[in-house]
Design an enzyme around this catalytic site. Structure first.
Site, PDB file in Angstrom:
ATOM      1  N   LYS B  73       0.949  -0.999  -0.135  1.00 35.27           N
ATOM      2  CA  LYS B  73      -0.039  -0.117   0.034  1.00 35.27           C
ATOM      3  C   LYS B  73       0.577   1.515   0.082  1.00 35.27           C
ATOM      4  O   LYS B  73       1.566   1.020   0.705  1.00 35.27           O
ATOM      5  CB  LYS B  73      -0.825  -0.120   1.247  1.00 35.27           C
ATOM      6  CG  LYS B  73      -1.668   1.342   1.320  1.00 35.27           C
ATOM      7  CD  LYS B  73      -3.389   0.758   2.797  1.00 35.27           C
ATOM      8  CE  LYS B  73      -4.236   1.694   2.940  1.00 35.27           C
ATOM      9  NZ  LYS B  73      -5.189   1.169   3.988  1.00 35.27           N
ATOM     10  N   SER B 150      -9.178   1.100   3.108  1.00 38.13           N
ATOM     11  CA  SER B 150      -9.363   1.721   2.264  1.00 38.13           C
ATOM     12  C   SER B 150      -7.764   0.937   1.281  1.00 38.13           C
ATOM     13  O   SER B 150      -7.622   1.409   0.919  1.00 38.13           O
ATOM     14  CB  SER B 150      -7.683   3.069   3.162  1.00 38.13           C
ATOM     15  OG  SER B 150      -6.828   2.382   4.437  1.00 38.13           O
ATOM     16  N   SER B 174      -9.612  -1.517   7.559  1.00 38.38           N
ATOM     17  CA  SER B 174      -9.080  -1.544   6.283  1.00 38.38           C
ATOM     18  C   SER B 174      -8.591  -2.543   5.591  1.00 38.38           C
ATOM     19  O   SER B 174      -8.108  -2.387   4.156  1.00 38.38           O
ATOM     20  CB  SER B 174      -7.697  -0.169   6.310  1.00 38.38           C
ATOM     21  OG  SER B 174      -9.144   1.046   5.970  1.00 38.38           O
TER      22      SER B 174
END
Lengths: 98, 487
Positions: B73, B150, B174
């Site tokens: 990420k 996310s 997330s």
């Protein structure tokens, strides 16, 4: 608790050092209607004030000082490479005094 | 068939047998990454990944991540590689150091092939608020369904078969919610189990490093590589990690599993509950002792407002260093504050500004007691009730979401039972720092839905064992979204 108005939201945004458009403030004011209803659910918990606030899940228990390990600092040019305005190996800012 | 379609364990066996080389794996992973249409990548690291793979010649038999491609990420610091957090305010920022988890994986010679998209600064759950736009669910070729957030791009990359594992972060759900929507194993370990050094902070009292794999065993492999103390992170635990490769094999016979009635009875699709109930019967047949337990409904209904209040308030402080001066696109003004205001006005999206305002409102002097502090008190009441359950139970089991991945335009009543409880109960794991894993439970209309298993702090081994048992019953192991890159 402060009631919601655009002025309150503008004050909060100003403290955060950014601006929003009037349309964005209108949308946010509408959102706060739902949000405050949700936040009311916290206030309705009967024993909410019977406990202390929880700031972290638990104590991770680090109870010692780690050894000092000498490290070579990054070169100044590397440290400054992300700054937009640099002068004489320092980050340049708008003049504050004088 | 490509070796990339296998699990980490199977790819490792192929690498050791020299049926495939790291360079061949990385070349194919890069091809798949470039062909992918789900908007999963912030940056694809062609040169760096090929150079790393080329240097790997002799397989390391005991190192299961040797030569394995992965993605991270874009909120993990990566030395000399741009890292934006999905926000325009960090466009062009190139960190000077690696996050601890990136460094650990580098030491293992796992190969980073790209940085992935996310909701801006990890502050969202839809995968549509990052500065590169929506990330799509690889299972939905019409591009109407979200993958969640996310950690959107990291989930998409594993689900689409580009890499067998990826790094994400989990502040509310997330990692675990996107895992549910994308047919993956999503792991959020105990708070403090994995170092957060170099992870961009969102809400430090809730933030966790997590990861995605496609099998429970692979999750044990990745966790074993990342779980350790870190002198650079004072909140990282000194507790020695378990032997996860061993503890994943333990039986569930005699283990006590709690099901929170109010969560299961909150609004879910009937197909989800049917699959959940069927699985529970299978776990009972394995010898697990399953009990329905009660939880205070007023506390469950307060999960989301407590979360949004605490996380937004913490975020306002953490984002104070994003001033456009030290890094980010250059700005200038009459004063320092003016320059900062310009940078933040241009750099933050509308959604993120609204979240910051919520946090600032909760922290106003006249609101702090009734909003912020009460949210922290509510958190304690919830965690106390969970700890009471854990006195008599080893695990808590629940559906991980009300249904399959929603469409981007779907609207939910945010005061409904479905939203307040069924859609947000994974946050319980962040409130108390409990380890949790989401994994596939079933398929509905060719879209996956998931189940969540949560344990006591630092008992990841048992959670992994439960995940592996569930996997055997569902048969949903190592599933990859059918699509253009892996057909």
């Amino acid at each position: 608790m402060k009631t919601i108005s655009k002025d309150i939201l503008k004050k909060a945004a100003s403290k955060l050092l950014f601006d929003m458009t009037e349309a964005q403030y209108t949308l946010l004011e509408d959102e706060f209607g739902t949000l405050l209803s949700q936040m009311d659910l916290i206030g309705k918990i009967p024993d909410i004030d019977s406990v202390a606030p929880m700031t972290f899940p638990f104590d991770t228990g680090t109870a010692f000082m780690r050894d000092d390990i000498p490290e070579t600092p990054s070169p100044v040019t590397d440290i400054l490479r992300n700054a937009g305005h640099v002068e004489d190996d320092q980050i340049k800012l708008p003049k504050v005094v004088g | 068939m490509s070796y990339l379609d296998l699990t980490i364990k199977e790819i490792h066996e192929a690498l050791v047998a020299k049926k495939v080389t790291p360079l061949e794996l990385v070349k194919q992973a890069l091809e798949r990454a470039k062909a992918n249409t789900d908007n999963a990548f912030e940056i694809i690291l062609d040169q760096e990944a090929l150079a790393h793979a080329s240097a790997l010649v002799e397989p390391e038999i005991d190192n299961l991540l040797w030569g394995i491609p992965y993605v991270a990420k874009d909120n993990f610091s990566t030395k000399d590689i741009p890292t934006t957090g999905g926000s325009n305010i960090l466009n062009g920022y190139v960190p000077l150091f690696d996050a601890t988890v990136i460094n650990l994986l580098k030491q293992k010679n796992a190969i980073l092939i790209g940085k992935t998209t996310l909701d801006e600064l990890a502050m969202g759950g839809t995968g549509k608020s990052g500065h590169k736009g929506k990330t799509f669910n690889p299972y939905d070729k019409t591009k109407q369904r979200m993958i969640g957030g996310s950690s959107s791009g990291s989930a998409a990359a594993v689900s689409a078969g580009i890499v067998p594992f990826s790094l994400g972060s989990d502040t509310g759900d997330s990692v675990r919610k996107p895992a549910s929507y994308a047919g993956l194993v999503g792991v959020k370990p105990t708070w403090g189990r994995i170092s957060r050094y170099g992870l961009f902070p969102f809400a430090p009292s809730l933030d966790h490093v997590g990861f995605f794999t496609r099998s429970a065993y692979d999750a044990a492999i990745v966790l074993a590589s990342l779980a350790q103390s870190d002198p650079n992170d004072a909140t990282c635990s000194q507790t020695a990690p378990e032997n996860y490769m061993q503890s994943i094999g333990q039986s569930l016979a005699g283990k006590r599993i709690a099901i929170i009635e109010e969560i299961v009875k909150s609004k879910h699709r009937p197909e989800v509950i049917k699959a959940f109930d069927a699985l529970v019967e299978q776990l009972k047949n394995d010898g697990a002792i399953v009990t329905i337990v009660k939880f205070r409904r007023d506390l469950l209904e307060a999960i989301f407002p407590i979360y949004i209040t605490i996380s937004c308030a913490e975020a306002t402080s953490n984002a104070a260093n994003l001033d456009g001066i030290k890094f980010g696109p250059p700005t200038w003004g009459a004063t320092y504050e003016d320059a900062m205001r310009q940078a933040r006005t241009a750099g933050f999206s509308e959604l993120i500004k609204r979240r910051f305002v919520i946090g600032s409102y909760a922290l106003l002097r006249e609101n702090q007691d009734v909003l912020f502090l009460r949210a922290q008190k509510g958190r304690r009441l919830i965690v106390e009730q969970l700890n009471n359950i854990y006195q008599d139970h080893d695990l808590i089991l629940a559906p991980s979401a009300p249904s399959i991945a929603p469409k981007f335009e779907d609207k939910t009543d945010q005061l409904s039972d479905e939203y307040l409880i069924a859609d947000n109960h994974l946050v319980l794991g962040n409130f108390g720092g409990f380890p949790g894993i989401t994994l596939p439970l079933g398929m509905l209309n060719d879209m996956p839905f998931g189940i969540h298993v949560m344990g006591r702090p630092f008992e990841e081994g048992l959670v992994l064992a439960a995940a592996q048992s569930i996997e055997k019953h569902t048969g949903l192991r190592n599933i990859i979204a059918p699509g253009e890159v892996n057909s």
